[in-house]
Design an enzyme around this catalytic site. Sequence first.
Site, PDB file in Angstrom:
ATOM      1  N   SER A 174      -2.355  -4.196   1.507  1.00 13.83           N
ATOM      2  CA  SER A 174      -0.990  -4.030   2.008  1.00 13.83           C
ATOM      3  C   SER A 174      -0.912  -3.164   3.252  1.00 13.83           C
ATOM      4  O   SER A 174      -0.071  -3.400   4.119  1.00 13.83           O
ATOM      5  CB  SER A 174      -0.097  -3.434   0.910  1.00 13.83           C
ATOM      6  OG  SER A 174      -0.021  -4.314  -0.191  1.00 13.83           O
ATOM      7  N   THR A 175      -1.745  -2.148   3.373  1.00 13.91           N
ATOM      8  CA  THR A 175      -1.683  -1.230   4.510  1.00 13.91           C
ATOM      9  C   THR A 175      -3.085  -0.973   5.040  1.00 13.91           C
ATOM     10  O   THR A 175      -4.093  -1.205   4.357  1.00 13.91           O
ATOM     11  CB  THR A 175      -1.037   0.112   4.112  1.00 13.91           C
ATOM     12  OG1 THR A 175      -1.853   0.743   3.112  1.00 13.91           O
ATOM     13  CG2 THR A 175       0.368  -0.096   3.559  1.00 13.91           C
TER      14      THR A 175
END
Length: 612
Positions: A22-23
């Site tokens: 996600s990041t």
Amino acid sequence: MSEHKITASHLQRTTVIYVRQSTLAQVQRNTESTMRQYDLAGRAQQLGWPRTAVQVIDEDLGVSGASAAGRSGFAEMAARVGLGEVGIVLSLECSRLARNNSDWYRLLDLAGMTDTLIADADGIYHPAMFNDRLLLGMKGTMSEAELHILRSRLDGGIRNKAARGELRRGLPAGLVWGEGDGEVLPHPDEAVRGVITVIFEQFAVRGSVRAVWLHLRDQGLKLPLQRHGHVTAAQAAREEITWAKPTYHAVHNVLTHPAYAGAYTYGRTRQEKRIGDGALHVRRRVAAARRMAGAHQRPPRRIHQLGRLPGQPGQDRAERPAAHQPGTGAVREGCALLQGLATCGTCGRKLAVYYEGKHKATPGYYCTGTGQVVEGRGTRHLRIGGVAIDTAVTEAFLAALEPAALQACLQAAEQLEHGHDTSLEQYRRQAEASRFTAARAERRYLAVDPGNRLVARGLEAAWEKALTELAAAEADLARRQAARPAALTEQERAAILALGDDLHAVWDAATTTDKDRKQLLRTLLDEVNITVHRDHDNGRADLVLRWKGGAITELTIPVKRQPANRLRTDEDTIGLIRRLAAYYPDAKIAGILNRQGRRVRDTFVGAEDHLW
């Protein structure tokens, strides 16, 4: 496991392994999860696909799965599934593919139509089969709900910490975080504090952001760049400061940022989704004042233990550049002296300025609001010439200034000296910082082994650069010292006091520009409210002068009644012409009108003239 769902048709197509985090922080820290996703290539081979038929799509590493926007890897995978090139899609869990039901079900529809399998750590699913699609749908719903729960927890924690004033947000240049919770301190560097102080002091004198920006440019002052607003006082003392030429936007941010006024705010802006070209969702930050009714907005919280810089205003003054109030805005060069000060006595709007005459040198004021509708057309509350009004306000201003005229003249000279001294002090600080940088570069060069040329060459170049910057800073300082106005002598003070005895001569002097006169008026006046009464017998303009400090002066000046339109032919003559036109030619009608002494368009009509 459900290996029986794999057919020969599936094995003839490609296997896609979708890898996503996600990041970027997760990509850097959660290396084990990333390795597990790449290891799915071994599982594909165990299911019967050759190594050459396994393709890994990892373009979405560091991209959130909340939306398909910006996920090029997901778009490529969906396109290949829709073309029927993929036999199975492998992922560590369903949430890796999508955390949005609209994207998730779109992928399931494509996979169901093209006979493509979807597999995760729990099993293999065929979206065309009812039970498998039901299970995949539940997993997609749970993935979206999980994202919502995670966001709610994080947002709740952030808002709760912000309500206590302990959430550390980015601070503007000149302010750093202290060691205590919510403690904000001035920057430890004196040069940084000095230039921020100059901005607030000049805004208090000049009254507009643009004037402050032009002053910084004229004086050659630079603004410090804040790399990130999360540094502490100890970190700021060690970091090297980068200086840049001031821009209007940077000066405006300094004057309007709540942190300089000692206020802690959170939620002043938010992001809204807009539909742009090509049906794309565009995120745009909007001000809190434009939010929808009922949207969350937290009031500013005063920061305790705030080390305020000298000359900083309160919060109301810091927000002044955004307020459209009388007496605000940049002073222009036109001859309308009440530009920005005059307001309408009917609606309270600031009056606009117009110029008329052959050379456009006669000023006037008018209200931009619509007063009333007459014969289907809107009329303004007022439109009046400005010569008589400017003269009356000037006389009142000079009369009010006369008791303190002598002291005001001396203060003006001292203020000029102070402005140069402030800029000169900032140049001294920059020269001192350049000396320190050059001395530090020299110590580093002397400390290295001369035989280690790989290091010595770099340190030598840094030393030479620091010496060049030091020479430039000292040259700027010397130039500014030479340009500084000398202190007033006794003879000059006597000459200034003599000017104070005749303010009208100073006001009307050729060296006093209209811009200077406007700035002088703004030193004492906050607003000039104008109400016009256009009576046939007693036309007048009522002026209400609001002085700084709350005093009010009322003036009344006569207004000339507008003359009748002499170029218009009276209605009786027009009616006679229409009746005669049915029986006589133009020349005959002209003779009849001349014999009766009637006028058309302010002249006698000749015998050969046409009437239309």
